[in-house]
Design a protein around this motif. Structure first.
Motif, short mmCIF file in Angstrom:
data_model
loop_
_atom_site.label_atom_id
_atom_site.label_comp_id
_atom_site.label_asym_id
_atom_site.label_seq_id
_atom_site.Cartn_x
_atom_site.Cartn_y
_atom_site.Cartn_z
N TYR A 252 22.56 -3.85 -11.12
CA TYR A 252 23.04 -4.83 -10.01
C TYR A 252 23.32 -5.29 -8.87
O TYR A 252 22.37 -5.55 -8.05
N CYS A 253 23.96 -4.36 -8.29
CA CYS A 253 24.51 -3.56 -7.04
C CYS A 253 23.67 -3.15 -6.43
O CYS A 253 23.02 -3.22 -4.97
N VAL A 254 23.05 -1.88 -7.10
CA VAL A 254 21.79 -1.35 -6.07
C VAL A 254 21.16 -1.80 -5.80
O VAL A 254 19.89 -2.35 -5.03
N LYS A 255 19.96 -3.42 -7.17
CA LYS A 255 19.38 -3.53 -6.73
C LYS A 255 19.08 -4.59 -5.94
O LYS A 255 18.47 -4.94 -5.81
N PHE A 256 20.24 -5.33 -5.96
CA PHE A 256 20.20 -6.60 -5.29
C PHE A 256 20.09 -5.76 -3.85
O PHE A 256 19.94 -6.51 -2.54
N THR A 257 21.37 -4.56 -3.49
CA THR A 257 21.01 -4.72 -2.13
C THR A 257 19.40 -3.90 -1.26
O THR A 257 19.13 -4.17 -0.47
N VAL A 258 19.28 -3.43 -2.55
CA VAL A 258 17.71 -2.87 -2.31
C VAL A 258 17.18 -3.79 -2.02
O VAL A 258 15.66 -3.92 -1.02
N LEU A 259 16.75 -4.97 -2.94
CA LEU A 259 15.68 -6.33 -2.35
C LEU A 259 16.53 -6.47 -1.42
O LEU A 259 14.97 -7.14 -0.78
N ASP A 260 17.57 -7.16 -0.62
CA ASP A 260 17.84 -7.37 0.68
C ASP A 260 17.17 -6.68 1.68
O ASP A 260 16.64 -6.98 2.66
N ALA A 261 17.60 -5.78 1.31
CA ALA A 261 17.04 -4.42 2.31
C ALA A 261 15.56 -5.10 2.34
O ALA A 261 15.09 -4.75 4.23
N CYS A 262 14.77 -4.62 1.75
CA CYS A 262 13.04 -4.88 1.56
C CYS A 262 12.33 -6.36 2.25
O CYS A 262 11.84 -5.72 3.53
N ARG A 263 13.42 -7.38 1.89
CA ARG A 263 13.83 -8.48 2.35
C ARG A 263 13.21 -8.67 3.84
O ARG A 263 12.79 -9.49 4.20
N LEU A 264 15.04 -7.67 4.34
CA LEU A 264 14.82 -7.97 6.12
C LEU A 264 14.02 -6.80 6.80
O LEU A 264 14.36 -6.75 7.85
N GLY A 265 13.37 -6.25 6.08
CA GLY A 265 13.00 -5.75 6.76
C GLY A 265 12.86 -3.95 7.03
O GLY A 265 11.67 -3.45 8.10
N TYR A 266 13.49 -3.58 6.13
CA TYR A 266 13.57 -2.27 6.72
C TYR A 266 12.79 -1.66 5.67
O TYR A 266 12.95 -2.03 4.15
N GLU A 267 12.50 -0.15 6.11
CA GLU A 267 11.86 0.85 4.92
C GLU A 267 12.82 0.81 4.11
O GLU A 267 13.32 1.37 4.72
N THR A 268 12.79 1.32 2.91
CA THR A 268 13.70 0.84 1.88
C THR A 268 13.59 2.32 1.23
O THR A 268 12.39 1.56 0.53
N ARG A 269 14.22 3.14 0.69
CA ARG A 269 13.88 4.26 -0.44
C ARG A 269 15.58 4.07 -1.44
O ARG A 269 15.81 4.39 -1.02
N VAL A 270 15.03 4.68 -2.36
CA VAL A 270 15.53 4.52 -3.22
C VAL A 270 15.43 6.13 -4.15
O VAL A 270 14.96 6.28 -4.77
N VAL A 271 17.30 5.71 -4.48
CA VAL A 271 17.11 8.00 -5.07
C VAL A 271 17.23 7.99 -5.81
O VAL A 271 18.49 7.18 -6.90
#
Ligand code: VGL
Ligand code: ZN
Length: 203
Positions: free
Chosen positions: A153-172
């Motif tokens: 839920y909250c991790v997934k949607f935060t990550v998807l928005d981070a990608c969409r906003l153009g940040y280089e995104t890593r999940v631990v």
């Protein structure tokens, strides 16, 4: 000087730990991983799920409805949850054992009774921003590392928005755990995050 990298901690709160109101299996196991991670980032930002007591994501607000059912809430699909992370309660506090002194900024989400907010960036309708992107952009952040609860839920949607906003995104990988309302939801969420361009890393 600009800080290029930030650590984003998603909803590391008592209600998401085993024994909490919306318990995430093994949710407590992210705490030592995150405590270790925080010392390695110059900028640590945390979100907190922060609901009014009558939040409309709570099954208790819909007589006859049960936890886990899906309703329409102002045109959005809404899963009904047990009452959780009510503003000012112990359940909404940072998780027991988390080194909260190492957190530099806290963003509150889910505060509007009528709309849920899984992502740390926007509510579920993408109607309002939380201010997280502005905070990162003001500091020149280009890369974000994300950990916390819950994977699906909250991790997934935060990550998807981070990608969409153009940040280089890593999940631990070891710093997240899933609710798994349906078996396999956590693994599916990891696939979706990868497909959106996030890197799943061991740190
Ligand atoms: C969350 C369901 C409801 C989460 C928050 O933090 O993943 N999940 N509210
Ligand atoms: Zn919530």
């Amino acid at each position: 000087m600009d800080i290029m990298e930030a650590l984003i901690l998603v909803d590391v709160q008592n209600d998401f730990l085993p024994g909490g109101a919306l318990a995430v299996p093994e949710g407590d196991q992210v705490i030592p991983v995150i405590n270790d991670l925080m010392s390695r980032f110059e900028l640590v930002v945390a979100t907190r799920d922060w609901h009014p007591a009558d939040h409309l994501s709570f099954a208790s607000q819909h007589p006859g409805r049960k936890v886990g059912e899906i309703i329409d809430l102002d045109g959005l699909e809404q899963i009904l949850w047990p009452d959780h992370c009510v503003q000012g309660t112990e359940g909404a506090a940072f998780a027991e054992g988390l080194n909260a002194d190492d957190i530099h900024h806290v963003l509150y989400k889910g505060t509007d009774r009528r709309i849920d907010s899984y992502s740390g960036f926007f509510d579920n309708g993408h109607r309002k921003a939380t201010g997280l992107a502005d905070l990162l952009d003001d500091r020149g952040v280009k890369q974000v590392t994300i950990a916390g609860l819950a994977t699906d839920y909250c991790v997934k949607f935060t990550v998807l928005d981070a990608c969409r906003l153009g940040y280089e995104t890593r999940v631990v990988r070891d710093g997240i755990r899933a609710v798994n309302l349906n078996p396999g939801d956590g693994d599916k969420a990891i696939d979706e995050m990868r497909e959106a361009g996030a890197q799943v890393v061991e740190m």
